[in-house]
Design a protein around this motif. Structure first.
Motif, PDB file in Angstrom:
ATOM      1  N   LYS A  62       0.826  -1.204   0.000  1.00  0.00           N
ATOM      2  CA  LYS A  62       0.000   0.000   0.000  1.00  0.00           C
ATOM      3  C   LYS A  62       0.861   1.256   0.000  1.00  0.00           C
ATOM      4  N   THR A  83      -3.467   3.890  -2.169  1.00  0.00           N
ATOM      5  CA  THR A  83      -3.554   3.015  -3.337  1.00  0.00           C
ATOM      6  C   THR A  83      -2.741   1.749  -3.111  1.00  0.00           C
ATOM      7  N   LEU A  84      -3.179   0.697  -3.788  1.00  0.00           N
ATOM      8  CA  LEU A  84      -2.471  -0.577  -3.768  1.00  0.00           C
ATOM      9  C   LEU A  84      -1.553  -0.660  -4.976  1.00  0.00           C
ATOM     10  N   ARG A  98      -7.332   2.066  -5.824  1.00  0.00           N
ATOM     11  CA  ARG A  98      -7.811   2.737  -4.609  1.00  0.00           C
ATOM     12  C   ARG A  98      -8.135   1.750  -3.497  1.00  0.00           C
ATOM     13  N   TYR A  99      -7.851   2.174  -2.269  1.00  0.00           N
ATOM     14  CA  TYR A  99      -8.282   1.403  -1.099  1.00  0.00           C
ATOM     15  C   TYR A  99      -8.674   2.359   0.020  1.00  0.00           C
ATOM     16  N   ASN A 117     -11.510  -2.018  -1.446  1.00  0.00           N
ATOM     17  CA  ASN A 117     -10.592  -1.648  -2.525  1.00  0.00           C
ATOM     18  C   ASN A 117     -11.203  -1.954  -3.880  1.00  0.00           C
TER      19      ASN A 117
END
Length: 131
Positions: A62, A83-84, A98-99, A117
């Motif tokens: 992340k 974000t991942l 996105r998370y 996510n």
């Protein structure tokens, strides 16, 4: 443990989980902590959570961009946004997924973790909607 900055505690927890230091990360969880991942998947332990990720991607990490901290009664709510990035099982890298992770803390320990996510939306061929 109750005096640590809530955002700092969550950042440390997330880093320990990424590094698969699950025993150490587990020390930050309250007994019976609720861990819920996309698709409503509930895990009883970090080991169970990590095992469920096997076969979904080779690795994921992340970019933790910001933390929002508030209260709910006698509990503290911390939301981690970012974000991942990582590598799918197909060997293809991914980034900018996105998370949002929402945590509830009580007495300096995590009582709930809710993970949201867009991994399944952004990588539908390689990601399970429950990831």
């Amino acid at each position: 443990m109750g005096t640590e900055d809530p955002a700092g505690l969550i950042d440390r927890y997330l880093q320990l989980c990424e590094d698969r230091e699950l025993t150490e990360a587990g020390r930050l969880l309250a007994p019976g902590a609720l861990i819920v991942f996309p698709g409503g998947r509930v895990f009883g332990s970090l080991t169970e959570m990590a095992a469920a990720a096997t076969g979904r991607y080779r690795w994921v990490r992340k970019h933790r961009d910001r933390y929002l901290v508030g209260t709910e009664g006698d509990r503290i709510c911390v939301t981690s946004l970012g974000t991942l990035y990582g590598e799918g099982n197909d060997g293809e890298p991914f980034d900018r997924i996105r998370y949002a992770d929402v945590f509830l803390l009580q007495d300096g320990l995590i009582t709930e973790q809710h993970v949201y996510n867009d991994l399944a939306v952004e990588r539908p061929a390689t990601a399970d909607p429950d990831s």
